[in-house]
Design a protein around this motif. Structure first.
Motif, PDB file in Angstrom:
ATOM      1  N   THR A 165       0.819  -1.203   0.000  1.00  0.00           N
ATOM      2  CA  THR A 165       0.000   0.000   0.000  1.00  0.00           C
ATOM      3  C   THR A 165       0.858   1.261   0.000  1.00  0.00           C
ATOM      4  OG1 THR A 165      -1.686  -1.193   1.257  1.00  0.00           O
ATOM      5  CG2 THR A 165      -1.858   1.205   1.193  1.00  0.00           C
ATOM      6  N   LEU A 166       1.904   1.286   0.826  1.00  0.00           N
ATOM      7  CA  LEU A 166       2.753   2.469   1.008  1.00  0.00           C
ATOM      8  C   LEU A 166       1.901   3.724   1.185  1.00  0.00           C
ATOM      9  CD1 LEU A 166       5.672   1.860  -1.543  1.00  0.00           C
ATOM     10  CD2 LEU A 166       5.596   1.324   0.895  1.00  0.00           C
ATOM     11  N   PRO A 167       1.084   3.749   2.225  1.00  0.00           N
ATOM     12  CA  PRO A 167       0.152   4.869   2.409  1.00  0.00           C
ATOM     13  C   PRO A 167       0.871   6.209   2.513  1.00  0.00           C
ATOM     14  CG  PRO A 167       0.347   3.565   4.420  1.00  0.00           C
ATOM     15  CD  PRO A 167       1.017   2.785   3.340  1.00  0.00           C
ATOM     16  N   GLY A 168       0.337   7.191   1.811  1.00  0.00           N
ATOM     17  CA  GLY A 168       0.895   8.535   1.849  1.00  0.00           C
ATOM     18  C   GLY A 168       1.999   8.788   0.853  1.00  0.00           C
ATOM     19  N   ILE A 169       2.507   7.756   0.185  1.00  0.00           N
ATOM     20  CA  ILE A 169       3.570   7.940  -0.806  1.00  0.00           C
ATOM     21  C   ILE A 169       2.921   8.206  -2.166  1.00  0.00           C
ATOM     22  CG2 ILE A 169       5.593   6.939  -1.928  1.00  0.00           C
ATOM     23  CD1 ILE A 169       5.908   7.452   1.093  1.00  0.00           C
ATOM     24  N   PRO A 170       3.145   9.379  -2.743  1.00  0.00           N
ATOM     25  CA  PRO A 170       2.539   9.697  -4.043  1.00  0.00           C
ATOM     26  C   PRO A 170       2.979   8.703  -5.115  1.00  0.00           C
ATOM     27  CG  PRO A 170       3.488  11.656  -3.030  1.00  0.00           C
ATOM     28  CD  PRO A 170       3.961  10.494  -2.223  1.00  0.00           C
ATOM     29  N   ALA A 171       2.089   8.434  -6.039  1.00  0.00           N
ATOM     30  CA  ALA A 171       2.386   7.468  -7.094  1.00  0.00           C
ATOM     31  C   ALA A 171       3.672   7.826  -7.833  1.00  0.00           C
ATOM     32  CB  ALA A 171       1.211   7.397  -8.069  1.00  0.00           C
ATOM     33  N   GLU A 172       3.898   9.134  -8.020  1.00  0.00           N
ATOM     34  CA  GLU A 172       5.073   9.578  -8.775  1.00  0.00           C
ATOM     35  C   GLU A 172       6.389   9.221  -8.091  1.00  0.00           C
ATOM     36  OE1 GLU A 172       2.137  13.124  -8.969  1.00  0.00           O
ATOM     37  OE2 GLU A 172       2.475  11.351  -7.714  1.00  0.00           O
ATOM     38  N   LEU A 173       6.338   8.966  -6.775  1.00  0.00           N
ATOM     39  CA  LEU A 173       7.567   8.722  -6.019  1.00  0.00           C
ATOM     40  C   LEU A 173       7.703   7.291  -5.518  1.00  0.00           C
ATOM     41  CD1 LEU A 173       7.836  12.054  -3.998  1.00  0.00           C
ATOM     42  CD2 LEU A 173       9.112  11.375  -6.027  1.00  0.00           C
ATOM     43  N   ARG A 174       6.749   6.438  -5.827  1.00  0.00           N
ATOM     44  CA  ARG A 174       6.842   5.049  -5.354  1.00  0.00           C
ATOM     45  C   ARG A 174       8.116   4.371  -5.855  1.00  0.00           C
ATOM     46  NH1 ARG A 174       2.139   2.112  -3.322  1.00  0.00           N
ATOM     47  NH2 ARG A 174       3.247   0.256  -4.080  1.00  0.00           N
ATOM     48  N   GLY A 175       8.517   4.673  -7.082  1.00  0.00           N
ATOM     49  CA  GLY A 175       9.727   4.058  -7.616  1.00  0.00           C
ATOM     50  C   GLY A 175      10.963   4.419  -6.831  1.00  0.00           C
ATOM     51  N   GLU A 176      11.030   5.667  -6.344  1.00  0.00           N
ATOM     52  CA  GLU A 176      12.193   6.104  -5.577  1.00  0.00           C
ATOM     53  C   GLU A 176      12.213   5.510  -4.172  1.00  0.00           C
ATOM     54  OE1 GLU A 176      12.607  10.351  -5.686  1.00  0.00           O
ATOM     55  OE2 GLU A 176      12.534  10.417  -7.884  1.00  0.00           O
ATOM     56  N   PHE A 177      11.031   5.236  -3.626  1.00  0.00           N
ATOM     57  CA  PHE A 177      10.961   4.718  -2.266  1.00  0.00           C
ATOM     58  C   PHE A 177      10.861   3.195  -2.197  1.00  0.00           C
ATOM     59  CE2 PHE A 177       9.666   9.151  -1.557  1.00  0.00           C
ATOM     60  CZ  PHE A 177      10.560   9.476  -0.550  1.00  0.00           C
ATOM     61  N   SER A 178      10.620   2.552  -3.329  1.00  0.00           N
ATOM     62  CA  SER A 178      10.493   1.091  -3.294  1.00  0.00           C
ATOM     63  C   SER A 178      11.763   0.382  -2.818  1.00  0.00           C
ATOM     64  CB  SER A 178      10.044   0.542  -4.651  1.00  0.00           C
ATOM     65  OG  SER A 178      10.925   0.875  -5.698  1.00  0.00           O
ATOM     66  N   PRO A 179      12.983   0.892  -3.125  1.00  0.00           N
ATOM     67  CA  PRO A 179      14.163   0.207  -2.575  1.00  0.00           C
ATOM     68  C   PRO A 179      14.221   0.264  -1.046  1.00  0.00           C
ATOM     69  CG  PRO A 179      14.794   1.648  -4.386  1.00  0.00           C
ATOM     70  CD  PRO A 179      13.376   1.978  -4.045  1.00  0.00           C
ATOM     71  N   LEU A 180      13.728   1.357  -0.457  1.00  0.00           N
ATOM     72  CA  LEU A 180      13.697   1.456   1.004  1.00  0.00           C
ATOM     73  C   LEU A 180      12.695   0.474   1.584  1.00  0.00           C
ATOM     74  CD1 LEU A 180      13.796   5.344   1.350  1.00  0.00           C
ATOM     75  CD2 LEU A 180      15.698   3.742   1.641  1.00  0.00           C
ATOM     76  N   ALA A 181      11.583   0.285   0.888  1.00  0.00           N
ATOM     77  CA  ALA A 181      10.611  -0.710   1.336  1.00  0.00           C
ATOM     78  C   ALA A 181      11.200  -2.119   1.238  1.00  0.00           C
ATOM     79  CB  ALA A 181       9.336  -0.608   0.497  1.00  0.00           C
ATOM     80  N   ILE A 182      11.910  -2.389   0.152  1.00  0.00           N
ATOM     81  CA  ILE A 182      12.523  -3.713  -0.011  1.00  0.00           C
ATOM     82  C   ILE A 182      13.513  -3.994   1.115  1.00  0.00           C
ATOM     83  CG2 ILE A 182      14.195  -4.991  -1.435  1.00  0.00           C
ATOM     84  CD1 ILE A 182      12.614  -4.091  -3.877  1.00  0.00           C
ATOM     85  N   ALA A 183      14.249  -2.975   1.556  1.00  0.00           N
ATOM     86  CA  ALA A 183      15.180  -3.172   2.674  1.00  0.00           C
ATOM     87  C   ALA A 183      14.446  -3.658   3.914  1.00  0.00           C
ATOM     88  CB  ALA A 183      15.911  -1.859   2.980  1.00  0.00           C
ATOM     89  N   VAL A 184      13.287  -3.077   4.192  1.00  0.00           N
ATOM     90  CA  VAL A 184      12.482  -3.493   5.343  1.00  0.00           C
ATOM     91  C   VAL A 184      11.971  -4.916   5.137  1.00  0.00           C
ATOM     92  CG1 VAL A 184      10.349  -3.030   6.606  1.00  0.00           C
ATOM     93  CG2 VAL A 184      11.830  -1.134   5.945  1.00  0.00           C
ATOM     94  N   LEU A 185      11.517  -5.237   3.929  1.00  0.00           N
ATOM     95  CA  LEU A 185      11.003  -6.575   3.653  1.00  0.00           C
ATOM     96  C   LEU A 185      12.092  -7.640   3.813  1.00  0.00           C
ATOM     97  CD1 LEU A 185       8.746  -5.999   0.500  1.00  0.00           C
ATOM     98  CD2 LEU A 185       8.249  -5.573   2.911  1.00  0.00           C
ATOM     99  N   MET A 186      13.301  -7.325   3.373  1.00  0.00           N
ATOM    100  CA  MET A 186      14.388  -8.306   3.480  1.00  0.00           C
ATOM    101  C   MET A 186      14.757  -8.556   4.945  1.00  0.00           C
ATOM    102  SD  MET A 186      14.879  -9.347   0.439  1.00  0.00           S
ATOM    103  CE  MET A 186      13.080  -9.138   0.400  1.00  0.00           C
TER     104      MET A 186
END
Length: 333
Positions: free
Chosen positions: A286-307
């Motif tokens: 979901t990444l609540p609050g993250i604008p669609a335009e910036l999901r690509g830039e923040f997805s690596p930070l999310a992956i770090a948490v998932l790993m």
């Protein structure tokens, strides 16, 4: 492998650490602004292990969005290679969780001796802080991306900076949400692959960092399991020849411009090696609050948490504490 261990919960201070890191943006901006005013020539991200892994998203951003030359180097590659690009006008960011990683401390000392401006991030300072011009604390994955944003802003990159501010305000809770949403998937991955003789991990662009990191740091170093991380594109230059339905694969898919590379790997794996392949895709978050335009830039930070959560589930189901070592911190190396 011993009996199972209790599953450690999602970090209770995950959002607090992210907020504390983001709160250092004004000092980062000041540092970079001063470097620009003195004639910024280039930027270096330097580290070893997890700290080098943390540099990939920031490095990727600067390569795509800025014209300032940017380099990413392993600490001892800097120490031994002694690149002539480093010197006055260079801004060097180094990271170390402990602040004591000897090759990173040496790299900071060497970089500073050339006239470069050295900024470090670590948990508690340590010898690394003593070798730097400026010391910060925080989550290195996030900090080094904030450093990239600071360079972009201070060198005049045009973008919607107010939208970025909005996204960073939402980011701490978005990362917590990502961990919570992924928890069941992390459990299934670890329970299914816990006894596999080898696991291949794939990632592209800024998400390659945790393909490498999950394989080397979490599985090899912290679980003593054979594993290998590959760039999704390089996977097709040899490694795919040894993959089939009997081989375990974890494929990471972010939302940055390199996503087609990860999708290509997904198509191949779904066709020829689907039985033990797991795709971990930030589009499912979901990444609540993250604008669609910036999901690509923040997805690596999310992956770090998932790993991190995948690793915690391996720890629990295999009964092998992530802090257990054969050699690291125990012998001279």
């Amino acid at each position: 492998m011993t009996d199972q261990l209790p599953l450690k919960p999602i970090e209770s201070d995950l959002t607090e650490k992210a907020r504390n890191t983001i709160a250092q943006r004004p000092q980062l901006e000041e540092l970079v602004a001063e470097a620009v005013s003195k004639g910024l020539r280039n930027v270096f991200f330097v580290g070893a292990g997890g700290s080098l892994i943390a540099a990939y998203p920031g490095h990727y951003l600067l390569e795509r969005e800025d014209t300032v030359p940017v380099y990413k180097l392993q600490s001892d590659e800097l120490n031994t290679g002694r690149t002539k690009r480093l010197g006055e006008g260079s801004l060097v960011f180094l990271a170390s969780y402990t602040g004591k990683t000897k090759e990173t401390v040496a790299a900071a000392q060497y970089a500073r001796s050339t006239g470069a401006t050295v900024a470090i991030v670590s948990k508690d300072g340590g010898p690394l802080a003593e070798a730097a011009n400026v010391a910060f604390t925080g989550q290195s994955d996030l900090f080094l991306q904030l450093a990239a944003y600071a360079v972009m802003r201070q060198t005049g990159v045009e973008r919607d900076w107010a939208l970025l501010d909005q996204a960073l305000e939402a980011l701490p809770e978005a990362l917590l949400s990502a961990a919570q949403e992924h928890e069941e998937r992390a459990r299934i991955v670890a329970e299914t692959l816990k006894d596999e003789p080898i696991t291949y991990v794939l990632g592209s662009g800024p998400s390659f960092n945790w393909a490498y990191g999950l394989a080397m740091c979490f599985l090899q170093e912290m679980q003593w399991k054979h594993a290998a991380g590959f760039n999704s594109g390089e996977f097709f230059q040899g490694a795919f020849e040894v993959v089939n339905d009997d081989v375990a694969v974890i494929n990471l898919l972010g939302e940055d411009p390199s996503r087609p590379m990860a999708e290509r790997a997904k198509r191949f794996l779904d066709t020829y090696a689907s039985k033990k392949t797991f795709h971990i895709d930030t589009k499912n978050l979901t990444l609540p609050g993250i604008p669609a335009e910036l999901r690509g830039e923040f997805s690596p930070l999310a992956i770090a948490v998932l790993m991190d959560r995948v690793a915690r589930h391996y720890e629990a189901v295999r009964g092998h504490d992530l802090d257990k070592r054969n050699y690291m911190f125990k012998v001279d190396y």
